[in-house]
Design a protein around this motif. Structure first.
Motif, PDB file in Angstrom:
ATOM      1  N   THR A  15      40.305  34.444  45.087  1.00 45.66           N
ATOM      2  CA  THR A  15      40.661  33.372  46.022  1.00 45.66           C
ATOM      3  C   THR A  15      42.132  33.455  46.427  1.00 45.66           C
ATOM      4  OG1 THR A  15      38.979  31.895  45.098  1.00 45.66           O
ATOM      5  CG2 THR A  15      40.777  30.864  46.319  1.00 45.66           C
ATOM      6  N   ALA A  16      42.980  33.796  45.459  1.00 43.33           N
ATOM      7  CA  ALA A  16      44.424  33.858  45.719  1.00 43.33           C
ATOM      8  C   ALA A  16      44.859  35.176  46.356  1.00 43.33           C
ATOM      9  CB  ALA A  16      45.184  33.655  44.408  1.00 43.33           C
ATOM     10  N   GLY A  17      43.978  36.174  46.365  1.00 39.99           N
ATOM     11  CA  GLY A  17      44.337  37.468  46.938  1.00 39.99           C
ATOM     12  C   GLY A  17      45.254  38.292  46.073  1.00 39.99           C
ATOM     13  N   VAL A  18      45.147  38.138  44.741  1.00 39.28           N
ATOM     14  CA  VAL A  18      45.942  38.948  43.820  1.00 39.28           C
ATOM     15  C   VAL A  18      44.998  39.788  42.956  1.00 39.28           C
ATOM     16  CG1 VAL A  18      47.744  37.187  43.763  1.00 39.28           C
ATOM     17  CG2 VAL A  18      46.064  37.259  41.935  1.00 39.28           C
ATOM     18  N   GLY A  19      45.541  40.828  42.334  1.00 38.95           N
ATOM     19  CA  GLY A  19      44.730  41.725  41.522  1.00 38.95           C
ATOM     20  C   GLY A  19      44.533  41.208  40.112  1.00 38.95           C
ATOM     21  N   LEU A  20      43.432  41.635  39.489  1.00 36.99           N
ATOM     22  CA  LEU A  20      43.144  41.254  38.105  1.00 36.99           C
ATOM     23  C   LEU A  20      42.936  42.488  37.247  1.00 36.99           C
ATOM     24  CD1 LEU A  20      42.456  39.140  35.881  1.00 36.99           C
ATOM     25  CD2 LEU A  20      40.060  39.333  36.630  1.00 36.99           C
ATOM     26  N   GLU A  21      43.545  42.483  36.066  1.00 38.81           N
ATOM     27  CA  GLU A  21      43.257  43.449  35.007  1.00 38.81           C
ATOM     28  C   GLU A  21      42.543  42.718  33.891  1.00 38.81           C
ATOM     29  OE1 GLU A  21      45.540  46.398  31.776  1.00 38.81           O
ATOM     30  OE2 GLU A  21      46.662  45.554  33.470  1.00 38.81           O
ATOM     31  N   ALA A  22      41.506  43.343  33.338  1.00 37.57           N
ATOM     32  CA  ALA A  22      40.777  42.745  32.217  1.00 37.57           C
ATOM     33  C   ALA A  22      40.478  43.824  31.196  1.00 37.57           C
ATOM     34  CB  ALA A  22      39.497  42.072  32.711  1.00 37.57           C
TER      35      ALA A  22
END
Length: 292
Positions: A126-133
């Motif tokens: 939604t925020a347009g940022v990347g995610l690392e998991a």
């Protein structure tokens, strides 16, 4: 350049067979050393921040420092929150201007890790940022997180596939493959076969955690198998201290503080540049910027 999200440039790095250095900053001087080292070699770079560091300096201050340094640099820079288990901290970093974040649910049972990682994935999309998991348990010490040797465990291959399938736009995936945070006691036992199986099955770039102390050969092999993001933290912290201590030992009567800051900066910058050369990202800034 303005700060960029790391996902697109990591996909380009994986496709072209090089790794992007992800260094943990400590303060303004260390952030400057990371970005200036990358700029000198025309390389993309990721400035990571631990939760402890964010809380020490403040969300707005850290974001402002890195944004200002990035805007003055001719290379793409991502601002990334490292190893975070607190979703409220993740929200605050996103609001402050971070371009990517990591939710670390690796200590949780798989189903709970997937559920919470998917929740954060919704926030980042939604925020347009990347995610690392992350899944599995990467050994060693990372800030306040301690995983003993008997607690570390490799990621499960089938769980990796399920995990990534649930979050198709994941910026980078961190499966435990035998590396460890901190300085190694002996040689790192990397599960190259597991890494290769995972990267043959998924297109998502892989994060290599526990980079301090790996050999050039180990770095090169992991990058060739799909590790687009390579984390360095412990060595940067060591050089942050050694830059001061080394100059004090050489010039014990020196009382002017600026030469100590310069020595610290140069020590950290030198290591950043050495890693960039090893990872193959020197001269890749333009293509990474285009991908981003």
């Amino acid at each position: 350049m303005p700060l960029v999200s790391m996902g697109p440039m990591l996909r380009r790095a994986r496709a072209d067979g090089y790794g992007i250095a992800a260094y943990n900053m400590i303060d303004f001087n260390s952030a400057k050393s990371i970005i200036s080292g990358a700029a000198e070699l025309s390389a993309p770079v990721i400035v990571q921040v631990s939760v402890k560091t964010v809380k020490h300096w403040g969300y707005a201050h850290v974001a402002t420092w890195v944004r200002m340094l990035a805007e003055d640099a001719p290379v793409p820079v991502a601002l990334h929150l490292d190893h975070c288990t607190d979703i409220d901290v993740i929200r605050r970093c996103i609001d402050a201007g971070w371009t990517s974040v990591m939710f670390d649910g690796s200590a949780l049972p798989f189903a709970e890790n997937l559920e919470k990682s998917s929740l954060v994935y919704g926030l980042t999309e939604t925020a347009g940022v990347g995610l690392e998991a992350e899944i599995g348990a990467i050994g060693g010490v990372e800030d306040d997180k301690v995983v003993n040797d008997d607690q570390s465990r490799l990621a499960d291959y089938d769980e990796c596939l399920r995990f990534v399938a649930a979050m198709p736009n994941l910026a980078v995936f961190a499966p435990a493959i035998g590396t460890a945070h901190g300085f190694y006691k002996g040689e790192a036992k990397i599960a190259y076969d597991l890494l290769e199986r995972i990267t043959k099955a998924i297109d998502t770039p892989i994060a290599l955690h526990g980079g301090t102390g790996l050999t050039d050969e180990q770095f090169t092999r992991c990058i060739s198998l799909g590790c687009g993001k390579v984390n360095i933290s412990t060595m940067h912290k060591r050089l942050f201290i050694d830059g001061f201590v080394g100059l004090k030992a050489e010039r014990p009567k020196l009382e002017e503080p600026l030469p100590f800051l310069a020595a610290q900066h140069d020590a950290m910058k030198g290591d950043v540049m050495a890693c960039i050369r090893t990872f193959g990202s020197a001269g890749r800034a333009a293509e990474a910027a285009h991908a981003a």
